[in-house]
Design an enzyme around this catalytic site. Structure first.
Site, PDB file in Angstrom:
ATOM      1  N   ASP A  40      48.347  36.260  42.333  1.00 52.16           N
ATOM      2  CA  ASP A  40      47.097  37.008  42.402  1.00 52.16           C
ATOM      3  C   ASP A  40      45.981  36.161  41.765  1.00 52.16           C
ATOM      4  O   ASP A  40      46.239  35.158  41.104  1.00 52.16           O
ATOM      5  CB  ASP A  40      47.226  38.377  41.719  1.00 52.16           C
ATOM      6  CG  ASP A  40      46.158  39.360  42.219  1.00 52.16           C
ATOM      7  OD1 ASP A  40      45.179  38.923  42.852  1.00 52.16           O
ATOM      8  OD2 ASP A  40      46.316  40.572  41.985  1.00 52.16           O
ATOM      9  N   GLU A  87      39.993  48.306  40.875  1.00 52.46           N
ATOM     10  CA  GLU A  87      40.856  47.743  39.833  1.00 52.46           C
ATOM     11  C   GLU A  87      40.578  48.410  38.468  1.00 52.46           C
ATOM     12  O   GLU A  87      40.352  49.599  38.386  1.00 52.46           O
ATOM     13  CB  GLU A  87      40.722  46.215  39.792  1.00 52.46           C
ATOM     14  CG  GLU A  87      41.126  45.593  41.140  1.00 52.46           C
ATOM     15  CD  GLU A  87      41.269  44.093  41.101  1.00 52.46           C
ATOM     16  OE1 GLU A  87      41.850  43.550  40.159  1.00 52.46           O
ATOM     17  OE2 GLU A  87      40.814  43.437  42.069  1.00 52.46           O
TER      18      GLU A  87
END
Ligand code: BGC
Ligand code: BGC
Length: 832
Positions: A335, A531
């Protein structure tokens, strides 16, 4: 050390001290002996079910790859395993650094444009990079480049795309075939702009919806996630069992985030999933089984940890389980800078992540240093050559299977596909099926199309609110209706249906009306986030902001039947709002097709339904604001028009989960409390970083300097006048990572009343501050007032705005009434 279930050592009475001492010794020795409890974070592949990548390996392709590998230089191989963000690399750079992939991160615009640039700019960007990668140059093996993007609810970063409901809404449809069709449409709209790799589907199984990424998950039920995962992969990539197998797949899909992203304690983003291996398998791994069986080409690693160990370094799971037991033959991508969070690593060096099994680093900005360091680590033997060859083979395999070497691109350039009628009709179908009816007392719904309807609420005519995060920009904030050329607001959809049926509408966000309505539809709910910016401490919806509730109550008191349309990325505790409504619809984050609501809510002129509700909850709805609340509505709940259930009045006591609202700590240890959240606008990125020994104790903000950008902490309205009179100040604990390259303004937001405020010039203070060390800045509240801020109604106690590059990490932001060290800052120059 933490006690394990096998060996619990507790304090006892003195009489048993000898026995306890012996036990303590055993406790210390057992882990070392290899008996007893396994080291934490170590997986046992033999415990896992088997899966198998279908269609990724065949002899001719593998032969072709072997031949390529034999001709590639070490530099070319290292290039393949690195992915850069197009905000930090120019096409030209690929001549020197032959990278395998690029991406456009959530806030990254196409070359020469901004996030709202026309779709064509994306096509041109893709072509500009691709061309260099495929150039014929002496001594260079041309290898096609992969271009990845977060097309997570449609090709959602690109202007004009069809925006499907976020995954939580799709979960409520319980319709795998719909999911497959959405995948296919999303693939087409992505290929149309020259992009061939999609960072979706998210296969998280969120267990605590205080997590800011809950809406990216389909369900808290692993069985549903498993049914959907394969369907979405087939839709995006194509059917591995079809005539061509995955050869010439549409796009490469990404199953993410491996593994346990939805299981972190407290629902903390990037946190620690403290569950047993059995539970990891049973709850969090289920989607991967069907995704791999459907031939998913890539898997993205989770930022989170399992039993205290970061997934980016977990060889037993990435290699032993994923590539071994689960038979995954595609490649594993890290990521965004995730490798840099491992101990001993940074964005620019991390042999441990690669050796653990990550095949491609996502190194948005630090790709160049990472390239040089990885090359050196291969030469020194720190990374084995065989590991590199395995990674490159996997990456080339995906490129071959995507047909990139043949370069037939039937969809490319078909910009007419973005927001096409067919795709929008599909999205509208998804919206219809995603709506969950929680209350419909006295059959207020469906509305007669001939009625006079008041449409109110702050989200009624706001497409950005319907779409949520990951929409044009990362956080999805700051979008206006004009940013969506192919979309309809909920209001517009309702108005069209009602007017077509002979009725009439009034739109008034604050709920005032000229003519008494037959019924009022109030559209409200969460504001966009993505997020960790969406992490919350409480499940209570806006415990400190009574405005929506006041509106509902005001209408109810005027005897107007009230329909609530609640937009949210998760179920929240809304008992007072449900009580104040006659009908309550959970509409999640429906995306671009507001008309899907009208299809179900508005009947014909006589009030007979045109479409019934069919959506049911894929997450339980909480009965209190506490995280572990009993469900008020269980999984699978959802009323239909044929139901005659009357919902009695619900208790309005929030329970123990509501954060006391007496604190004015806007940010503590880098976490905003339930009432405060970050709002980012423009070219600025936010990420979690460690602060000293505190894991993720800081929020780092990086201004790219391409154009003006701001960050804010937003929340309920505060009156800071008396605090200012008593000599109070705003205290900011921060670390400067890169000094401001242009003037930077520190100010506060108070809506229109602050629009003319000059704010304070902090550039000089920051220019003088040393880099890389924690320090604090205490600014007198009176200086904000002097710079034009109306302290009577502050909604954003911190705003930082600038146009130049800057790196700043915040640890805490709060009010202080201790005047020691407080300073007065000058107003900023007004011409900005
Ligand atoms: C997110 C991923 C995303 C990536 C690229 C990360 O911060 O966790 O889901 O695909 O960024 O934008
Ligand atoms: C990027 C996102 C990424 C995030 C990670 C953002 O700046 O635009 O793609 O997911 O940083 O923190």
């Amino acid at each position: 050390m933490r006690a394990t279930p096998v060996c619990r050592c507790e304090q006892g009475s003195p009489a048993r001290s000898a026995l306890l001492a012996l036990l303590a010794l055993l406790c210390a020795l057992l882990p070392m002996s290899g008996l007893g409890a396994a080291p934490r974070g170590l997986a046992h592949p033999q415990l896992w079910p088997r899966a198998h990548s279908v269609g990724l390996i065949d002899a001719p392709s593998e032969g072709f790859i072997s031949d390529l590998l034999a001709r590639m230089s070490l530099e070319e191989k290292v290039g393949q395993v690195i992915q850069a963000d197009i905000a930090s690399i120019k096409p030209d750079d690929l001549r020197r650094y032959p990278l395998g992939a690029i991406l456009a991160g959530g806030n990254t615009p196409p070359l020469g444009g901004d996030e709202r640039a026309p779709a064509r700019a994306w096509l041109e960007t893709a072509r500009a990079f691709r061309e260099i990668a495929l150039e014929q140059r002496p001594g260079h093996v041309p290898i096609p480049l992969l271009f990845g993007i977060d097309a997570v609810h449609g090709n959602s970063h690109v202007s004009g795309a069809t925006l499907f409901p976020h995954n939580i809404g799709l979960g409520a449809t319980h319709d795998p075939d719909l999911i497959r069709r959405i995948g296919e449409a999303t693939a087409q709209e992505t290929l149309a702009v020259g992009i061939d790799w999609i960072f979706a589907p998210t296969l998280a199984v969120p267990q605590d919806v205080r997590w800011g990424r809950s809406y990216e998950g389909y369900s808290q039920d692993p069985a549903l996630v498993r049914r959907y995962a394969g369907a979405m992969v087939r839709g995006l990539q194509g059917d591995p069992q079809g005539a061509q197998g995955v050869t010439n797949a549409r796009v490469a899909a990404t199953a993410k985030h491996f593994l346990g992203d939805g299981g972190t304690t407290g629902g903390v983003d990037q946190g620690d999933t403290q569950v047993s291996e059995q539970q990891l398998i049973r709850t969090h791994a289920q989607g991967y089984l069907s995704a791999i069986d459907a031939g998913v080409m890539t898997v993205m690693v989770s930022y989170s940890s399992w039993q205290g160990h970061k997934m980016h370094g977990n060889q037993s799971l990435l290699t032993g389980v994923l590539k071994g037991r689960l038979g995954f033959d595609g490649f594993v991508v890290g990521d965004w800078n995730g490798h840099g969070q491992l101990e001993g690593c940074s964005g620019s060096t991390c042999p441990a992540a690669f050796n653990a099994g990550i095949d491609m680093f996502m190194a948005p900005e630090s790709w160049r240093e990472l390239f040089d360091n990885t090359l050196a680590q291969l030469r020194s033997g720190l990374i084995p050559m065989a590991r590199l060859d395995d990674a490159v083979r996997r990456i080339l395999r995906v490129k071959v299977k995507l047909g990139l070497f043949e370069r037939e691109r039937p969809w490319e350039g078909r910009l007419d596909l973005l927001g096409s009628n067919e795709h929008r009709a599909l999205a509208r179908e998804a919206v219809r099926k995603s709506l969950v009816l929680l209350k419909n007392n006295a059959h207020v719904l469906p509305m007669r199309a001939s009625a006079h309807v008041l449409i109110a609420g702050t989200a009624a005519d706001d497409i950005g609110r319907q779409c949520g995060g990951w929409t044009l920009s990362w956080q999805g904030t700051g979008n206006r209706n004009s940013d969506f050329p192919h979309a309809e607001s909920i209001y517009a959809g309702l108005a069209a249906a009602i007017e077509a049926g002979g009725g009439s509408v009034e739109l008034q966000a604050d709920g005032r009306y000229a003519r008494t309505p037959d019924v009022a539809v109030i559209v409200y709910g969460e504001r966009p986030y993505a997020e960790f910016a969406g992490d919350r401490h409480t499940l209570a919806y806006q415990p400190d902001d009574p405005r929506d509730l006041d509106l509902l109550r005001r209408l109810k008191a005027a005897h107007v039947p009230v329909v609530s349309v609640f937009l949210s990325g998760r179920p929240l505790w809304v008992n007072p709002q449900i009580n104040a409504s006659d009908a309550f619809v959970a509409a999640w984050l429906p995306g671009s097709e507001g008309a899907g609501l009208a299809d179900v809510l508005v009947g014909d002129a006589s009030g007979a339904p045109r479409h019934d509700f069919s959506g049911t909850l894929s997450f339980t709805w909480p009965s209190s604001a506490a995280s572990a609340a009993r469900p008020l509505f269980p999984l699978g709940y959802g009323l239909r028009y044929t139901d005659h259930a009357v919902l009695a009045r619900l208790p309005e006591h929030a329970g123990p989960g509501v954060v006391a609202s007496d604190s004015d700590d806007f940010l503590l240890a880098a976490r905003t409390s339930g009432r405060w959240s970050f709002v980012l606008d423009g070219a600025v990125r936010m990420r979690a970083v460690d602060a000293g020994a505190v894991q993720e104790g800081g929020r780092q903000f990086l201004w790219s300097g391409d154009k003006a950008a701001s960050i804010a902490i937003a929340g309920p309205s505060l009156d800071l006048r008396s605090a200012a009179e008593q000599g109070g100040s705003l205290l900011i604990e921060y670390r400067l990572d890169a000094p401001p390259a242009a003037p930077l303004v520190l100010t506060m937001g108070c809506g229109v009343r602050c629009e003319q405020a000059a704010g304070l010039d902090v550039s000089e203070v920051l220019q003088r501050a040393p880099s890389g060390v924690w320090q604090s800045l205490k600014v007198r509240l009176s200086s904000f007032a002097a710079a034009g801020v109306d302290l009577s109604a502050v909604q954003e106690p911190l705003v930082l705005r600038g146009g130049g590059a800057l790196g700043l990490t915040l640890k805490s932001v709060r009010l202080s009434n201790d005047a020691t060290g407080a300073i007065t800052l000058p107003p900023a120059a007004q011409n900005r």
